[in-house]
Design a protein around this motif. Structure first.
Motif, PDB file in Angstrom:
ATOM      1  N   LYS A   1      32.035   8.512  36.576  1.00 18.96           N
ATOM      2  CA  LYS A   1      32.439   7.014  36.447  1.00 18.96           C
ATOM      3  C   LYS A   1      31.557   6.195  35.471  1.00 18.96           C
TER       4      LYS A   1
ATOM      5  N   GLU B   1      22.835   7.301  50.643  1.00 17.02           N
ATOM      6  CA  GLU B   1      21.906   8.577  50.445  1.00 17.02           C
ATOM      7  C   GLU B   1      20.949   8.393  49.472  1.00 17.02           C
ATOM      8  N   ILE B   2      21.223   7.843  48.305  1.00 20.49           N
ATOM      9  CA  ILE B   2      20.381   7.713  47.144  1.00 20.49           C
ATOM     10  C   ILE B   2      19.442   6.808  47.492  1.00 20.49           C
TER      11      ILE B   2
ATOM     12  N   TYR C   1      20.812   5.590  37.368  1.00 20.59           N
ATOM     13  CA  TYR C   1      20.601   6.416  38.284  1.00 20.59           C
ATOM     14  C   TYR C   1      21.889   7.294  38.648  1.00 20.59           C
ATOM     15  N   ALA C   2      22.215   8.451  38.298  1.00 17.72           N
ATOM     16  CA  ALA C   2      23.100   9.322  38.576  1.00 17.72           C
ATOM     17  C   ALA C   2      24.349   9.177  37.485  1.00 17.72           C
TER      18      ALA C   2
ATOM     19  N   LYS D   1      23.418  18.699  33.961  1.00 16.91           N
ATOM     20  CA  LYS D   1      23.275  17.521  32.848  1.00 16.91           C
ATOM     21  C   LYS D   1      21.861  17.027  32.410  1.00 16.91           C
TER      22      LYS D   1
ATOM     23  N   ASP E   1      19.611  12.317  37.225  1.00 15.78           N
ATOM     24  CA  ASP E   1      20.599  12.840  37.690  1.00 15.78           C
ATOM     25  C   ASP E   1      20.041  14.279  38.214  1.00 15.78           C
ATOM     26  N   SER E   2      20.522  14.387  39.430  1.00 14.93           N
ATOM     27  CA  SER E   2      20.079  15.810  40.221  1.00 14.93           C
ATOM     28  C   SER E   2      20.876  16.974  39.776  1.00 14.93           C
ATOM     29  N   THR E   3      21.682  16.868  38.995  1.00 17.90           N
ATOM     30  CA  THR E   3      22.568  18.003  38.562  1.00 17.90           C
ATOM     31  C   THR E   3      21.969  18.842  37.423  1.00 17.90           C
TER      32      THR E   3
ATOM     33  N   SER F   1      26.363  16.435  46.685  1.00 21.95           N
ATOM     34  CA  SER F   1      25.883  15.294  47.475  1.00 21.95           C
ATOM     35  C   SER F   1      25.806  15.818  49.042  1.00 21.95           C
TER      36      SER F   1
ATOM     37  N   THR G   1      27.117  10.022  36.682  1.00 20.23           N
ATOM     38  CA  THR G   1      28.523  10.200  37.094  1.00 20.23           C
ATOM     39  C   THR G   1      29.829  10.293  36.202  1.00 20.23           C
TER      40      THR G   1
ATOM     41  N   ASN H   1      29.092   5.344  45.294  1.00 23.05           N
ATOM     42  CA  ASN H   1      29.627   5.923  46.325  1.00 23.05           C
ATOM     43  C   ASN H   1      28.671   6.822  46.971  1.00 23.05           C
ATOM     44  N   HIS H   2      27.438   7.127  46.735  1.00 21.99           N
ATOM     45  CA  HIS H   2      26.380   7.574  47.371  1.00 21.99           C
ATOM     46  C   HIS H   2      25.196   6.926  47.395  1.00 21.99           C
TER      47      HIS H   2
ATOM     48  N   PHE I   1      30.825  19.268  37.086  1.00 22.51           N
ATOM     49  CA  PHE I   1      30.930  19.006  38.301  1.00 22.51           C
ATOM     50  C   PHE I   1      30.758  19.683  39.535  1.00 22.51           C
TER      51      PHE I   1
ATOM     52  N   LYS J   1      16.619   8.193  49.839  1.00 28.63           N
ATOM     53  CA  LYS J   1      15.886   9.079  49.134  1.00 28.63           C
ATOM     54  C   LYS J   1      14.983   8.340  48.478  1.00 28.63           C
TER      55      LYS J   1
HETATM   56  P1  TMP Z   1      30.015  11.841  42.110  1.00 25.96           P
HETATM   57  O1  TMP Z   1      30.273  10.257  42.122  1.00 25.96           O
HETATM   58  O2  TMP Z   1      31.063  12.426  41.146  1.00 25.96           O
HETATM   59  O3  TMP Z   1      30.030  12.423  43.460  1.00 25.96           O
HETATM   60  O4  TMP Z   1      28.980  12.386  41.336  1.00 25.96           O
HETATM   61  C1  TMP Z   1      27.715  12.245  41.734  1.00 25.96           C
HETATM   62  C2  TMP Z   1      26.419  12.343  40.586  1.00 25.96           C
HETATM   63  O5  TMP Z   1      25.336  11.601  41.196  1.00 25.96           O
HETATM   64  C3  TMP Z   1      26.236  13.757  40.283  1.00 25.96           C
HETATM   65  O6  TMP Z   1      25.978  13.968  38.927  1.00 25.96           O
HETATM   66  C4  TMP Z   1      24.888  13.985  40.933  1.00 25.96           C
HETATM   67  C5  TMP Z   1      24.378  12.566  41.098  1.00 25.96           C
HETATM   68  N1  TMP Z   1      23.458  12.505  42.288  1.00 25.96           N
HETATM   69  C6  TMP Z   1      22.095  12.323  42.059  1.00 25.96           C
HETATM   70  O7  TMP Z   1      21.463  12.126  41.028  1.00 25.96           O
HETATM   71  N2  TMP Z   1      21.271  12.129  43.087  1.00 25.96           N
HETATM   72  C7  TMP Z   1      21.789  11.927  44.535  1.00 25.96           C
HETATM   73  O8  TMP Z   1      21.040  11.971  45.462  1.00 25.96           O
HETATM   74  C8  TMP Z   1      23.098  12.262  44.493  1.00 25.96           C
HETATM   75  C9  TMP Z   1      23.669  12.237  46.070  1.00 25.96           C
HETATM   76  C10 TMP Z   1      23.976  12.279  43.484  1.00 25.96           C
END
Ligand code: TMP
Ligand code: ZN
Length: 415
Positions: free
Chosen positions: A326, A386-387, A321-322, A351, A346-348, A81, A324, A382-383, A76, A390
Protein backbone atom coordinates in the motif's frame (compact mmCIF):
# COMPACT_ATOMS: atom_id res chain seq x y z
CA UNK A 1 -8.29 17.82 -38.81
CA UNK A 2 -9.75 16.47 -35.56
CA UNK A 3 -8.20 13.28 -34.28
CA UNK A 4 -10.79 10.60 -33.55
CA UNK A 5 -10.92 10.03 -29.80
CA UNK A 6 -9.69 6.59 -28.76
CA UNK A 7 -12.49 4.10 -28.08
CA UNK A 8 -13.34 3.62 -24.39
CA UNK A 9 -11.56 0.66 -22.85
CA UNK A 10 -13.57 -2.53 -22.71
CA UNK A 11 -14.18 -4.71 -19.67
CA UNK A 12 -11.80 -7.64 -19.26
CA UNK A 13 -14.69 -9.77 -18.04
CA UNK A 14 -17.70 -8.92 -20.16
CA UNK A 15 -16.34 -6.61 -22.92
CA UNK A 16 -18.74 -3.87 -21.72
CA UNK A 17 -17.73 -0.24 -21.77
CA UNK A 18 -15.36 0.84 -19.00
CA UNK A 19 -15.32 4.46 -17.85
CA UNK A 20 -11.98 5.63 -16.54
CA UNK A 21 -12.49 7.42 -13.24
CA UNK A 22 -9.26 7.49 -11.21
CA UNK A 23 -5.58 7.95 -12.05
CA UNK A 24 -2.93 7.27 -9.38
CA UNK A 25 0.00 6.79 -11.75
CA UNK A 26 2.79 6.63 -12.71
CA UNK A 27 3.68 3.80 -10.34
CA UNK A 28 6.47 1.22 -10.10
CA UNK A 29 5.90 -2.50 -9.52
CA UNK A 30 4.81 -2.50 -5.86
CA UNK A 31 6.75 -5.64 -4.93
CA UNK A 32 10.06 -4.57 -6.49
CA UNK A 33 12.48 -3.49 -3.76
CA UNK A 34 15.84 -2.44 -5.24
CA UNK A 35 18.99 -2.86 -3.17
CA UNK A 36 20.36 0.42 -4.50
CA UNK A 37 19.02 3.24 -6.66
CA UNK A 38 20.76 1.89 -9.79
CA UNK A 39 18.79 -1.33 -9.43
CA UNK A 40 15.49 0.51 -10.04
CA UNK A 41 14.58 -0.57 -13.58
CA UNK A 42 12.73 2.72 -14.09
CA UNK A 43 9.68 0.75 -15.22
CA UNK A 44 6.49 2.66 -14.42
CA UNK A 45 2.88 2.09 -15.38
CA UNK A 46 -0.23 4.24 -15.22
CA UNK A 47 -2.25 3.11 -12.21
CA UNK A 48 -5.66 4.02 -13.57
CA UNK A 49 -8.99 2.53 -12.59
CA UNK A 50 -12.29 2.30 -14.43
CA UNK A 51 -15.75 0.86 -13.80
CA UNK A 52 -17.65 -1.35 -16.24
CA UNK A 53 -21.09 0.02 -17.06
CA UNK A 54 -22.35 -3.47 -17.76
CA UNK A 55 -21.08 -5.82 -15.00
CA UNK A 56 -19.88 -3.21 -12.49
CA UNK A 57 -16.36 -4.64 -12.25
CA UNK A 58 -13.87 -2.01 -11.09
CA UNK A 59 -10.60 -2.74 -12.86
CA UNK A 60 -7.25 -1.32 -13.78
CA UNK A 61 -6.76 -0.03 -17.28
CA UNK A 62 -3.11 -0.85 -17.75
CA UNK A 63 -1.66 -4.26 -17.09
CA UNK A 64 1.81 -5.17 -15.93
CA UNK A 65 3.11 -8.47 -17.32
CA UNK A 66 2.61 -10.97 -14.46
CA UNK A 67 6.23 -12.09 -14.67
CA UNK A 68 7.25 -8.59 -13.57
CA UNK A 69 5.01 -8.87 -10.52
CA UNK A 70 5.59 -12.25 -8.95
CA UNK A 71 9.20 -13.02 -9.65
CA UNK A 72 11.25 -15.32 -7.47
CA UNK A 73 11.69 -12.57 -4.88
CA UNK A 74 8.04 -11.71 -4.19
CA UNK A 75 8.48 -10.45 -0.62
CA UNK A 76 4.99 -10.88 0.77
CA UNK A 77 4.51 -13.45 3.47
CA UNK A 78 1.13 -14.24 4.94
CA UNK A 79 2.54 -14.92 8.36
CA UNK A 80 4.20 -11.52 8.96
CA UNK A 81 1.23 -10.52 11.12
CA UNK A 82 -0.22 -12.29 14.16
CA UNK A 83 -3.62 -10.95 13.32
CA UNK A 84 -3.57 -12.49 9.83
CA UNK A 85 -2.13 -15.73 11.19
CA UNK A 86 -5.06 -15.97 13.60
CA UNK A 87 -7.46 -15.11 10.80
CA UNK A 88 -6.15 -17.90 8.56
CA UNK A 89 -6.07 -20.41 11.43
CA UNK A 90 -9.70 -19.64 12.15
CA UNK A 91 -10.57 -19.80 8.44
CA UNK A 92 -8.78 -23.14 8.07
CA UNK A 93 -10.65 -24.55 11.09
CA UNK A 94 -13.94 -23.55 9.53
CA UNK A 95 -13.03 -25.00 6.13
CA UNK A 96 -11.89 -28.24 7.77
CA UNK A 97 -15.13 -28.47 9.80
CA UNK A 98 -17.12 -27.98 6.59
CA UNK A 99 -15.26 -30.83 4.86
CA UNK A 100 -15.22 -33.31 7.75
CA UNK A 101 -18.47 -35.05 6.86
CA UNK A 102 -17.33 -35.85 3.32
CA UNK A 103 -15.49 -38.96 2.22
CA UNK A 104 -11.83 -38.24 1.48
CA UNK A 105 -12.37 -34.54 0.76
CA UNK A 106 -9.91 -32.61 -1.38
CA UNK A 107 -9.17 -28.90 -0.93
CA UNK A 108 -7.30 -26.67 -3.37
CA UNK A 109 -5.96 -23.30 -2.31
CA UNK A 110 -5.21 -20.75 -5.03
CA UNK A 111 -2.34 -18.56 -3.79
CA UNK A 112 -1.26 -20.61 -0.78
CA UNK A 113 1.78 -18.37 -0.19
CA UNK A 114 3.86 -19.63 2.76
CA UNK A 115 1.36 -22.37 3.65
CA UNK A 116 -0.12 -20.62 6.71
CA UNK A 117 -3.63 -21.85 5.98
CA UNK A 118 -2.72 -25.24 4.54
CA UNK A 119 -0.70 -26.12 7.64
CA UNK A 120 -3.94 -26.42 9.63
CA UNK A 121 -5.58 -28.33 6.77
CA UNK A 122 -2.61 -30.72 6.57
CA UNK A 123 -2.64 -31.24 10.34
CA UNK A 124 -6.29 -32.20 10.11
CA UNK A 125 -5.28 -34.92 7.62
CA UNK A 126 -7.26 -33.42 4.75
CA UNK A 127 -6.04 -33.97 1.21
CA UNK A 128 -5.04 -30.64 -0.22
CA UNK A 129 -2.92 -28.83 -2.77
CA UNK A 130 -1.77 -25.21 -2.86
CA UNK A 131 -1.25 -23.65 -6.29
CA UNK A 132 1.08 -20.66 -6.09
CA UNK A 133 3.98 -19.40 -8.22
CA UNK A 134 5.81 -17.46 -5.47
CA UNK A 135 9.15 -18.20 -3.85
CA UNK A 136 7.38 -18.41 -0.46
CA UNK A 137 5.33 -21.29 -1.87
CA UNK A 138 8.39 -22.98 -3.33
CA UNK A 139 10.46 -22.51 -0.17
CA UNK A 140 11.67 -25.67 1.57
CA UNK A 141 10.83 -23.86 4.86
CA UNK A 142 7.12 -24.28 4.27
CA UNK A 143 5.30 -26.24 6.97
CA UNK A 144 5.78 -30.01 6.96
CA UNK A 145 3.07 -31.94 5.17
CA UNK A 146 1.89 -28.99 3.07
CA UNK A 147 1.64 -29.90 -0.62
CA UNK A 148 2.11 -27.23 -3.24
CA UNK A 149 2.17 -26.98 -7.02
CA UNK A 150 4.45 -24.03 -7.80
CA UNK A 151 2.56 -22.49 -10.70
CA UNK A 152 -0.10 -19.94 -11.65
CA UNK A 153 -3.68 -21.20 -11.36
CA UNK A 154 -5.30 -21.25 -14.79
CA UNK A 155 -7.33 -23.63 -16.91
CA UNK A 156 -4.45 -25.95 -17.79
CA UNK A 157 -3.06 -26.17 -14.25
CA UNK A 158 -6.57 -26.83 -12.94
CA UNK A 159 -7.03 -29.68 -15.43
CA UNK A 160 -3.67 -31.12 -14.45
CA UNK A 161 -4.65 -30.97 -10.77
CA UNK A 162 -7.95 -32.73 -11.48
CA UNK A 163 -6.26 -35.41 -13.55
CA UNK A 164 -3.75 -36.12 -10.81
CA UNK A 165 -5.83 -35.66 -7.65
CA UNK A 166 -9.47 -35.85 -8.72
CA UNK A 167 -12.19 -33.21 -8.34
CA UNK A 168 -11.99 -30.68 -5.54
CA UNK A 169 -14.72 -30.39 -2.93
CA UNK A 170 -13.55 -26.94 -2.00
CA UNK A 171 -11.40 -24.35 -3.71
CA UNK A 172 -10.33 -21.56 -1.39
CA UNK A 173 -8.48 -18.37 -2.17
CA UNK A 174 -7.63 -15.23 -0.20
CA UNK A 175 -6.41 -12.00 -1.75
CA UNK A 176 -5.18 -13.68 -4.89
CA UNK A 177 -7.85 -14.05 -7.56
CA UNK A 178 -8.30 -10.27 -7.87
CA UNK A 179 -4.64 -10.13 -8.97
CA UNK A 180 -5.28 -12.20 -12.07
CA UNK A 181 -6.37 -10.12 -15.06
CA UNK A 182 -7.44 -13.20 -17.03
CA UNK A 183 -10.20 -14.13 -14.60
CA UNK A 184 -11.89 -16.13 -17.35
CA UNK A 185 -9.06 -18.63 -17.16
CA UNK A 186 -9.49 -18.89 -13.38
CA UNK A 187 -13.22 -19.49 -13.77
CA UNK A 188 -12.68 -22.11 -16.48
CA UNK A 189 -10.09 -23.66 -14.17
CA UNK A 190 -12.66 -23.81 -11.42
CA UNK A 191 -15.09 -25.43 -13.79
CA UNK A 192 -12.43 -28.04 -14.58
CA UNK A 193 -11.40 -28.86 -11.02
CA UNK A 194 -14.50 -28.35 -8.86
CA UNK A 195 -16.78 -31.30 -8.19
CA UNK A 196 -20.50 -31.08 -8.94
CA UNK A 197 -21.36 -29.98 -5.39
CA UNK A 198 -18.07 -28.28 -4.75
CA UNK A 199 -17.72 -24.72 -3.49
CA UNK A 200 -15.38 -21.90 -4.34
CA UNK A 201 -14.74 -19.70 -1.30
CA UNK A 202 -12.85 -16.57 -2.12
CA UNK A 203 -12.06 -13.56 0.03
CA UNK A 204 -10.73 -10.20 -0.99
CA UNK A 205 -10.74 -6.55 -0.02
CA UNK A 206 -14.23 -5.14 -0.41
CA UNK A 207 -14.81 -2.27 -2.81
CA UNK A 208 -17.54 -0.79 -0.58
CA UNK A 209 -15.09 -0.48 2.34
CA UNK A 210 -12.44 1.01 0.06
CA UNK A 211 -14.86 3.63 -1.23
CA UNK A 212 -16.42 4.42 2.16
CA UNK A 213 -13.03 4.92 3.81
CA UNK A 214 -11.08 6.37 0.87
CA UNK A 215 -8.60 3.47 1.14
CA UNK A 216 -6.89 4.60 -2.06
CA UNK A 217 -3.72 2.72 -1.10
CA UNK A 218 -5.57 -0.57 -1.55
CA UNK A 219 -5.21 0.23 -5.23
CA UNK A 220 -1.87 -1.01 -6.56
CA UNK A 221 -0.67 -3.19 -9.42
CA UNK A 222 -1.52 -6.51 -7.77
CA UNK A 223 -5.11 -5.56 -7.02
CA UNK A 224 -6.12 -5.60 -10.64
CA UNK A 225 -9.81 -5.92 -9.78
CA UNK A 226 -11.65 -4.44 -6.80
CA UNK A 227 -14.45 -6.86 -6.12
CA UNK A 228 -18.03 -6.15 -5.13
CA UNK A 229 -21.04 -8.41 -4.75
CA UNK A 230 -22.42 -7.12 -8.03
CA UNK A 231 -19.27 -7.75 -10.05
CA UNK A 232 -18.49 -11.14 -8.49
CA UNK A 233 -22.09 -12.21 -9.02
CA UNK A 234 -21.87 -11.21 -12.69
CA UNK A 235 -18.54 -12.99 -13.04
CA UNK A 236 -19.89 -16.19 -11.50
CA UNK A 237 -23.01 -16.17 -13.68
CA UNK A 238 -20.95 -15.74 -16.83
CA UNK A 239 -19.16 -19.02 -16.20
CA UNK A 240 -22.10 -21.16 -15.07
CA UNK A 241 -21.78 -20.50 -11.35
CA UNK A 242 -23.85 -18.59 -8.79
CA UNK A 243 -22.78 -16.36 -5.93
CA UNK A 244 -24.68 -17.99 -3.07
CA UNK A 245 -23.33 -16.24 0.02
CA UNK A 246 -21.09 -13.45 1.22
CA UNK A 247 -19.66 -12.68 4.64
CA UNK A 248 -18.09 -9.45 5.76
CA UNK A 249 -14.64 -9.80 7.37
CA UNK A 250 -12.65 -7.24 9.33
CA UNK A 251 -9.26 -7.99 7.75
CA UNK A 252 -7.46 -5.51 5.47
CA UNK A 253 -9.83 -2.73 6.47
CA UNK A 254 -12.84 -4.74 5.29
CA UNK A 255 -13.05 -7.80 3.09
CA UNK A 256 -15.81 -10.01 1.76
CA UNK A 257 -15.73 -13.77 1.69
CA UNK A 258 -17.72 -14.94 -1.32
CA UNK A 259 -19.15 -18.44 -1.66
CA UNK A 260 -19.73 -19.58 -5.23
CA UNK A 261 -21.43 -22.81 -6.30
CA UNK A 262 -22.33 -24.38 -9.59
CA UNK A 263 -25.60 -22.93 -10.87
CA UNK A 264 -28.67 -24.62 -9.45
CA UNK A 265 -26.88 -26.52 -6.68
CA UNK A 266 -27.52 -24.18 -3.70
CA UNK A 267 -29.99 -21.64 -2.38
CA UNK A 268 -28.90 -18.02 -2.58
CA UNK A 269 -28.62 -16.39 0.85
CA UNK A 270 -30.76 -13.27 1.49
CA UNK A 271 -27.46 -11.56 2.33
CA UNK A 272 -26.78 -11.23 -1.40
CA UNK A 273 -29.75 -9.02 -2.37
CA UNK A 274 -29.24 -7.00 0.83
CA UNK A 275 -25.60 -6.28 -0.06
CA UNK A 276 -26.56 -5.51 -3.66
CA UNK A 277 -29.00 -2.88 -2.41
CA UNK A 278 -26.29 -1.35 -0.18
CA UNK A 279 -23.85 -1.23 -3.06
CA UNK A 280 -26.43 0.45 -5.26
CA UNK A 281 -27.13 3.07 -2.58
CA UNK A 282 -23.38 3.69 -2.26
CA UNK A 283 -23.14 4.28 -6.03
CA UNK A 284 -20.52 1.59 -6.64
CA UNK A 285 -21.51 1.24 -10.29
CA UNK A 286 -21.49 4.97 -10.91
CA UNK A 287 -18.31 6.63 -12.26
CA UNK A 288 -19.11 9.85 -10.38
CA UNK A 289 -18.58 7.97 -7.08
CA UNK A 290 -14.94 7.42 -8.08
CA UNK A 291 -14.51 10.99 -9.29
CA UNK A 292 -15.52 12.15 -5.79
CA UNK A 293 -13.22 9.47 -4.35
CA UNK A 294 -10.41 11.00 -6.46
CA UNK A 295 -11.13 14.45 -4.99
CA UNK A 296 -10.80 13.03 -1.49
CA UNK A 297 -7.54 11.29 -2.44
CA UNK A 298 -6.06 14.57 -3.72
CA UNK A 299 -7.09 16.16 -0.41
CA UNK A 300 -5.27 13.42 1.51
CA UNK A 301 -2.17 13.83 -0.66
CA UNK A 302 -2.07 17.59 -0.11
CA UNK A 303 -2.72 17.20 3.62
CA UNK A 304 -0.06 14.52 4.11
CA UNK A 305 2.65 16.21 2.07
CA UNK A 306 1.83 19.54 3.75
CA UNK A 307 2.13 17.92 7.19
CA UNK A 308 5.46 16.23 6.39
CA UNK A 309 6.89 19.50 5.03
CA UNK A 310 5.67 21.39 8.07
CA UNK A 311 7.24 18.84 10.43
CA UNK A 312 10.49 18.91 8.45
CA UNK A 313 10.44 22.72 8.74
CA UNK A 314 10.09 22.38 12.51
CA UNK A 315 13.03 20.01 12.65
CA UNK A 316 10.83 17.15 13.89
CA UNK A 317 11.92 13.60 13.00
CA UNK A 318 9.47 11.37 11.09
CA UNK A 319 9.98 7.76 10.04
CA UNK A 320 7.71 5.36 8.19
CA UNK A 321 6.39 2.19 9.81
CA UNK A 322 5.76 -0.95 7.67
CA UNK A 323 6.82 -0.99 4.04
CA UNK A 324 3.50 -2.34 2.81
CA UNK A 325 2.55 -2.69 -0.85
CA UNK A 326 0.00 0.00 0.00
CA UNK A 327 2.84 2.38 0.84
CA UNK A 328 4.08 2.16 -2.76
CA UNK A 329 0.88 3.82 -3.96
CA UNK A 330 1.02 6.47 -1.23
CA UNK A 331 4.71 7.33 -1.62
CA UNK A 332 4.67 7.45 -5.41
CA UNK A 333 1.33 9.20 -5.75
CA UNK A 334 2.32 11.82 -3.16
CA UNK A 335 5.95 12.04 -4.32
CA UNK A 336 7.35 11.27 -0.86
CA UNK A 337 11.02 10.27 -0.92
CA UNK A 338 13.90 10.10 1.59
CA UNK A 339 13.99 13.90 1.92
CA UNK A 340 10.62 13.82 3.71
CA UNK A 341 10.84 10.29 5.11
CA UNK A 342 14.41 9.13 5.82
CA UNK A 343 13.50 5.47 6.30
CA UNK A 344 10.72 2.95 6.91
CA UNK A 345 10.91 0.20 9.56
CA UNK A 346 9.58 -3.20 8.56
CA UNK A 347 9.68 -6.61 10.22
CA UNK A 348 10.06 -8.56 6.93
CA UNK A 349 13.72 -9.64 6.67
CA UNK A 350 13.56 -9.73 2.85
CA UNK A 351 12.63 -6.03 2.71
CA UNK A 352 15.24 -4.81 5.20
CA UNK A 353 18.31 -3.20 3.64
CA UNK A 354 16.36 -2.53 0.45
CA UNK A 355 14.61 0.56 -0.90
CA UNK A 356 10.92 1.26 -1.29
CA UNK A 357 9.70 0.87 -4.89
CA UNK A 358 9.88 4.04 -6.95
CA UNK A 359 10.69 6.68 -4.35
CA UNK A 360 13.65 4.72 -2.91
CA UNK A 361 13.11 5.24 0.81
CA UNK A 362 15.47 2.91 2.73
CA UNK A 363 13.82 0.07 4.66
CA UNK A 364 15.29 -0.94 8.01
CA UNK A 365 14.50 -3.40 10.75
CA UNK A 366 12.12 -2.29 13.53
CA UNK A 367 15.22 -1.93 15.74
CA UNK A 368 15.93 1.29 13.86
CA UNK A 369 12.73 2.64 15.45
CA UNK A 370 14.83 3.25 18.58
CA UNK A 371 15.78 5.89 19.61
CA UNK A 372 12.22 6.91 18.87
CA UNK A 373 11.45 9.58 16.28
CA UNK A 374 8.99 12.37 17.05
CA UNK A 375 6.46 11.01 14.54
CA UNK A 376 5.82 7.71 12.81
CA UNK A 377 3.86 7.47 9.57
CA UNK A 378 1.93 4.20 9.76
CA UNK A 379 1.50 2.47 6.40
CA UNK A 380 0.15 -0.79 7.86
CA UNK A 381 -3.01 0.84 9.19
CA UNK A 382 -4.69 -2.57 8.83
CA UNK A 383 -2.36 -3.79 11.61
CA UNK A 384 -2.61 -0.55 13.64
CA UNK A 385 -3.76 -2.21 16.86
CA UNK A 386 -1.04 -4.86 16.79
CA UNK A 387 1.73 -2.41 15.88
CA UNK A 388 0.67 0.33 18.30
CA UNK A 389 0.47 -2.24 21.12
CA UNK A 390 3.90 -3.62 20.23
CA UNK A 391 5.34 -0.10 20.09
CA UNK A 392 3.49 1.27 23.13
CA UNK A 393 6.83 2.66 24.36
CA UNK A 394 6.79 5.08 21.43
CA UNK A 395 3.59 6.86 22.48
CA UNK A 396 4.59 6.60 26.15
CA UNK A 397 7.74 8.50 25.22
CA UNK A 398 5.58 11.19 23.59
CA UNK A 399 5.75 9.93 19.99
CA UNK A 400 2.80 10.46 17.66
CA UNK A 401 1.41 8.22 14.95
CA UNK A 402 0.41 9.73 11.63
CA UNK A 403 -2.30 7.93 9.66
CA UNK A 404 -3.73 9.09 6.34
CA UNK A 405 -6.93 7.13 5.68
CA UNK A 406 -9.82 7.88 5.80
CA UNK A 407 -8.12 11.25 6.38
CA UNK A 408 -4.81 12.61 7.63
CA UNK A 409 -4.68 12.33 11.41
CA UNK A 410 -2.03 12.65 14.08
CA UNK A 411 -2.67 10.43 17.08
CA UNK A 412 -1.12 10.11 20.53
CA UNK A 413 -0.57 13.01 22.86
CA UNK A 414 2.74 14.69 23.41
CA UNK A 415 2.96 15.51 27.09
P1 TMP B 1 0.18 -6.12 4.74
O1 TMP B 1 -0.49 -4.83 5.09
O2 TMP B 1 0.19 -6.39 3.29
O3 TMP B 1 -0.28 -7.26 5.61
O4 TMP B 1 1.76 -5.92 5.05
C1 TMP B 1 2.18 -5.73 6.33
C2 TMP B 1 3.60 -5.18 6.33
O5 TMP B 1 3.82 -4.60 7.60
C3 TMP B 1 4.69 -6.23 6.16
O6 TMP B 1 5.70 -5.69 5.31
C4 TMP B 1 5.26 -6.43 7.56
C5 TMP B 1 4.98 -5.11 8.21
N1 TMP B 1 4.75 -5.22 9.64
C6 TMP B 1 5.72 -4.72 10.52
O7 TMP B 1 6.73 -4.19 10.08
N2 TMP B 1 5.50 -4.85 11.86
C7 TMP B 1 4.38 -5.44 12.37
O8 TMP B 1 4.22 -5.53 13.59
C8 TMP B 1 3.38 -5.93 11.45
C9 TMP B 1 2.13 -6.58 11.94
C10 TMP B 1 3.62 -5.80 10.11
ZN1 ZN C 1 -17.90 -5.83 -17.40
Amino acid sequence: MDATPPPPPSCRICAGEVTECLDLGPQPVSSGYPREPEEDSGYRFRLAVGVCSSCGMVQQLEEIPPTRMFGGSYPFRTSTSRHMEAHFRDTADRLVRGLRGQRDPFLVEIGSNDGSLLRTVAEAGIRHLGVDPSSAAASPDRPAGVRVLVDFFHEETAKAVRDEHGEADLVYSANTVSHISDLGSVMRGLDAVLGRDGLFVCEDRYLADIVRNTYFDQIYDEHFYLFSVRSVQALAERFGFTLVDAEHLGVHGGSLRYTIARRGTREVSPVIPALLAEEHALGLGDPSTYLRFGDRVRGIRDGLVGLLRELAGQGASVVGYAATAKSATVLNYCGIGPELLPFICDSTPEKQGRLSPGTLVPIRSPEAFRPYPDYALLFAWNHAEEIMAKESGFTEAGGRWITYVPEVRVTGARS
